[in-house]
Enzyme design. Structure first.
Site, PDB file in Angstrom:
ATOM      1  CG  ASP A 260       1.740  -4.279  -3.869  1.00 27.30           C
ATOM      2  OD1 ASP A 260       1.074  -4.908  -4.702  1.00 27.30           O
ATOM      3  OD2 ASP A 260       2.704  -3.552  -4.184  1.00 27.30           O
ATOM      4  CD  GLU A 261      -3.508  -3.788  -7.469  1.00 28.05           C
ATOM      5  OE1 GLU A 261      -4.652  -4.290  -7.376  1.00 28.05           O
ATOM      6  OE2 GLU A 261      -2.943  -3.576  -8.557  1.00 28.05           O
TER       7      GLU A 261
END
Length: 335
Positions: A260-261
């Site tokens: 989720d970066e």
């Protein structure tokens, strides 16, 4: 350093086709000189054959350095019929030897199959018929000799079209592999490799470059509670939000690093502008929801540098993101 050939990049199809065409002309010209040293059939005209060899050799050398990427497609394709005309003249000058008669035509269809689109071999078949039958008719050959085209033409067309079909499949596979190497398969965003390369490039310039580092808050809980499919939907929504925050006229680059970066690279951007983009992005993220209605939140870190080391700049953005995340209430971080 990547090799560049004949007027463009080595992976440009027009350049590859034109260079290959020139190479085949050159090799054919050289070999035509060699044939003059071999036993020759009756009617062999050395001076005419030598002239044809020179024409093929000179044109081949010129073709290998022409800027084919800027030359109209039809002009490049016209070399196929032109080559057949030269072959027909060679066959007249060389004494109508049956073996020599067919081999040079074969090279034209090799080029068409390896370098051009499917269907070109079929389109060139009328030119082949004229170039093949013309010298035979002019020399008064028998019907049996003329009928040899019924063997030659299907073989040429089969070779050209099968090669073109296989080449097309290989090109599609190559494009797919290149896409996988540079694109995140879930979101369609450029991946870490693309981002790292672009960041190093912009950090080497004298203009300021900004990096926005985005990490979702509580994404693991969404995955654990709703499943990975729902988590993937959230990531796709986030990628759309990132794309929406690229500025027209700028080389802004949104990328997914991992999990989720995400990052947003903003070239030629000062700190106040980058912070304004980050505020708008975070506001947009707060409007997103998971499949069950759970609100999506994210933390955005901002770092700007001029002539700064690329690794130091991304580390600064990463640190700013964690600082922003820690400043939020625990309930928001675990949402």
């Amino acid at each position: 350093m990547r090799r560049v050939v004949a007027g463009g990049r080595a992976d440009n199809p027009a350049v590859v086709s034109g260079f290959t065409l020139g190479l085949l002309f050159t090799l054919a010209g050289i070999y035509t000189f060699v044939t003059m040293l071999l036993p020759t059939p009756a009617g062999f005209q050395p001076a005419s054959v030598a002239l044809i060899a020179v024409v093929a050799l000179v044109w081949g050398l010129v073709a290998m350095v022409l800027p084919w990427a800027r030359i109209p497609h039809l002009l490049r394709l016209a070399n196929g019929p032109a080559a057949m005309a030269v072959i027909a003249l060679h066959n007249i000058a060389a004494g109508q030897d049956a073996y020599r008669y067919t081999m040079f035509f074969f090279l034209v269809f090799l080029w068409a199959g390896l370098c051009e689109a499917r269907g070109l071999s079929l389109k060139m078949s009328p030119f082949l018929a004229v170039a093949y039958l013309g010298p035979l008719l002019a020399d008064g050959k028998s019907a049996a000799d003329l009928a040899s085209i019924s063997y030659a033409l299907p073989i040429y067309l089969a070779v050209g079209e099968v090669l073109a079909w296989r080449t097309e499949r290989m090109r599609r596979l190559q494009r797919r592999l290149q896409q996988l190497a540079h694109q995140d398969p879930l979101t369609g965003l450029p991946n870490r490799t693309v981002f790292t390369s672009a960041l190093h490039e912009h950090c080497a310039r004298p203009e300021p470059v900004a990096v926005l580092f985005l990490d979702l808050d509580g994404f693991k809980q969404i995955n654990d509670r709703l499943g990975h499919a729902a988590g993937d939907q959230v990531l796709v929504q986030v990628s759309a939000a990132l794309r929406a925050h690229t500025r027209p006229g700028y080389a802004d680059l949104p990328c997914r690093l991992a999990g989720d970066e995400f990052v947003l690279l903003l070239p030629n951007t000062d700190l106040p502008t980058a912070r304004a983009v980050a505020d708008h992005l975070e506001h947009r993220l707060n409007q997103l929801h998971a499949a069950d209605g759970t609100p999506v939140h994210g933390s955005v870190g901002v770092a700007v540098g001029t002539g700064m080391d690329a690794e130091d700049l991304i580390a600064a953005a990463d640190h700013a993101m964690y600082t922003a995340k820690k400043a939020k209430p625990v309930s928001r971080r675990a949402a």
